[in-house]
Write an enzyme that holds these catalytic residues in place. Sequence first.
Site, mmCIF file in Angstrom:
data_model
loop_
_atom_site.group_PDB
_atom_site.id
_atom_site.type_symbol
_atom_site.label_atom_id
_atom_site.label_comp_id
_atom_site.label_asym_id
_atom_site.label_seq_id
_atom_site.Cartn_x
_atom_site.Cartn_y
_atom_site.Cartn_z
ATOM 1 C CG HIS A 93 -3.669 -5.402 2.521
ATOM 2 N ND1 HIS A 93 -3.090 -4.409 1.658
ATOM 3 C CD2 HIS A 93 -3.916 -6.503 1.719
ATOM 4 C CE1 HIS A 93 -2.947 -4.836 0.384
ATOM 5 N NE2 HIS A 93 -3.345 -6.205 0.380
ATOM 6 C CG ASP A 140 -1.888 -1.472 1.267
ATOM 7 O OD1 ASP A 140 -2.458 -1.513 0.190
ATOM 8 O OD2 ASP A 140 -1.802 -1.732 2.208
HETATM 9 P P1 NAD Z 1 -0.457 -18.117 -5.997
HETATM 10 O O1 NAD Z 1 -1.661 -18.982 -6.032
HETATM 11 O O2 NAD Z 1 0.252 -17.844 -7.038
HETATM 12 O O3 NAD Z 1 0.659 -18.807 -4.904
HETATM 13 C C1 NAD Z 1 0.349 -19.392 -3.807
HETATM 14 C C2 NAD Z 1 1.225 -20.411 -3.393
HETATM 15 O O4 NAD Z 1 0.776 -21.008 -2.158
HETATM 16 C C3 NAD Z 1 0.913 -21.692 -4.344
HETATM 17 O O5 NAD Z 1 2.343 -21.895 -4.765
HETATM 18 C C4 NAD Z 1 0.567 -22.762 -3.469
HETATM 19 O O6 NAD Z 1 0.946 -24.091 -3.893
HETATM 20 C C5 NAD Z 1 0.735 -22.311 -2.170
HETATM 21 N N1 NAD Z 1 0.121 -23.011 -1.253
HETATM 22 C C6 NAD Z 1 -1.299 -23.199 -1.207
HETATM 23 N N2 NAD Z 1 -1.556 -23.924 0.149
HETATM 24 C C7 NAD Z 1 -0.481 -24.121 0.894
HETATM 25 C C8 NAD Z 1 -0.090 -24.595 2.243
HETATM 26 N N3 NAD Z 1 -1.367 -25.139 2.750
HETATM 27 N N4 NAD Z 1 1.056 -24.591 2.458
HETATM 28 C C9 NAD Z 1 2.204 -23.852 1.616
HETATM 29 N N5 NAD Z 1 1.971 -23.387 0.468
HETATM 30 C C10 NAD Z 1 0.644 -23.436 0.027
HETATM 31 O O7 NAD Z 1 -0.919 -16.898 -5.228
HETATM 32 P P2 NAD Z 1 -0.294 -15.365 -4.955
HETATM 33 O O8 NAD Z 1 -0.512 -14.519 -6.228
HETATM 34 O O9 NAD Z 1 1.321 -15.744 -4.993
HETATM 35 O O10 NAD Z 1 -0.743 -14.879 -3.772
HETATM 36 C C11 NAD Z 1 -0.562 -15.363 -2.205
HETATM 37 C C12 NAD Z 1 -1.529 -14.758 -1.439
HETATM 38 O O11 NAD Z 1 -0.985 -13.457 -1.081
HETATM 39 C C13 NAD Z 1 -3.159 -14.643 -1.623
HETATM 40 O O12 NAD Z 1 -3.822 -14.994 -0.514
HETATM 41 C C14 NAD Z 1 -3.137 -13.039 -2.177
HETATM 42 O O13 NAD Z 1 -4.307 -12.460 -1.876
HETATM 43 C C15 NAD Z 1 -2.016 -12.412 -1.130
HETATM 44 N N6 NAD Z 1 -1.579 -11.294 -1.411
HETATM 45 C C16 NAD Z 1 -1.550 -10.150 -0.387
HETATM 46 C C17 NAD Z 1 -0.988 -8.979 -0.764
HETATM 47 C C18 NAD Z 1 -0.701 -8.104 0.514
HETATM 48 O O14 NAD Z 1 -0.364 -6.898 0.105
HETATM 49 N N7 NAD Z 1 -0.546 -8.303 1.834
HETATM 50 C C19 NAD Z 1 -0.425 -8.684 -2.067
HETATM 51 C C20 NAD Z 1 -0.914 -9.640 -3.067
HETATM 52 C C21 NAD Z 1 -1.171 -10.756 -2.642
HETATM 53 C C1 LMR Z 2 -3.292 -6.354 -3.190
HETATM 54 O O1 LMR Z 2 -3.537 -5.476 -2.714
HETATM 55 O O2 LMR Z 2 -2.753 -6.401 -4.232
HETATM 56 C C2 LMR Z 2 -3.359 -7.723 -2.738
HETATM 57 O O3 LMR Z 2 -3.975 -7.512 -1.542
HETATM 58 C C3 LMR Z 2 -4.153 -8.677 -3.465
HETATM 59 C C4 LMR Z 2 -5.522 -8.376 -3.725
HETATM 60 O O4 LMR Z 2 -6.247 -9.472 -3.760
HETATM 61 O O5 LMR Z 2 -6.010 -7.316 -4.267
#
Ligand code: NAD
Ligand code: LMR
Length: 338
Positions: free
Chosen positions: A202, A175
Amino acid sequence: MFSTMSKTLSTGGLICRNFSSSTKRQAKVAVLGASGGIGQPMSLLIKQNPLVSHLSLYDIAHTPGVAADLSHINSAAKVTGHMGPDQLSACLDKCDIVVIPAGVPRKPGMTRDDLFNTNASIVRDLTDACARVCPQAMICIIANPVNSTVPITAEVFKKHNAFDPKRIFGVTTLDVVRANAFIAEAKGLDAAEVSCPVVGGHAGITIVPLISQCKPAVSFDADKLDAMTKRIQDAGTEVVKAKAGAGSATLSMAFAGARFTFSLLNAMKGKTGVIECAYVKSNETDASYFATPIHLGPNGMEKNLGLGKLSAYEKDLVEKAIPELKASIKKGEDFVHK
Ligand code: NAD
Ligand code: LMR
């Protein structure tokens, strides 16, 4: 971006006492969810940090390949890959920092809270292992909904009598990164030199940019301020829509997650004046978790720097964020105790 990062990386003079072993000069960092859209590029960035002696990668799929690939990079960190629950303890053993992007991302039309049913149990189970194996580690939660997954983590640690509010962080750095990028773009500034705190949580209206505290100071007409604020609040959705079903922000999140990890590493080795916004246990508002700028030190959150002076517009945004935050926090806490 890389000018900021190379400044971070070039700091020398390591102090031993803050990491898990007194003889160790560098840190073991684990990434849980390391094969994912965030996990892979974030691990690539972390592999380059000379403060990392061991990068330990865990996922339920593909970790041997990701680890083999990263291990061929000629930077100091040793890389190990661990796949499936039987290998989780080995991944976490003697970890100093655990970063958790494991979980499903949004598709168009979903809210972050729609991920709760899947991601709450993933985060509960992974942090349960952290509380057992590396209770002293800094835990950095990326998996959404962060407003609930951080309280879940705290309740899990409480169950193990291992809860230290200074060591559990919801990573809201993206953010801040976005606010800095969008403000720089609007004002013709160098994005690497802009620093705008973002507080609250968030998700949607819980994301509260404090543009009145931006450095360098910037000003916007009321309608432009409102449009800028809403763009920052909705930036995650902007990416989800643009990716059209292929997930949410990954590369910018990898950058933001690495930035937060590097700040922690620097603070843990004794660098002073390290400040990042993060979603932490908090007494700053009526919500028991709230993101604010925090001063990081050898033991995690050294001091919560609070909200600072808010404009009337920002006070109103904070007020509006609190009911949703409280509900998300309660949902996370109830989930662990049900
Ligand atoms: P993705 O699906 O590309 O990757 C997720 C990974 O987690 C995969 O490799 C999957 O195999 C693994 N996984 C699933 N279950 C698991 C378990 N029990 N143990 C270990 N690994 C496991 O998703 P992504 O794009 O990398 O996003 C991941 C998360 O991050 C999502 O929940 C998304 O909303 C979040 N996110 C948060 C922010 C933030 O600002 N905090 C920003 C972007 C995304
Ligand atoms: C973001 O802010 O990009 C993450 O929290 C992923 C989402 O679901 O927007």
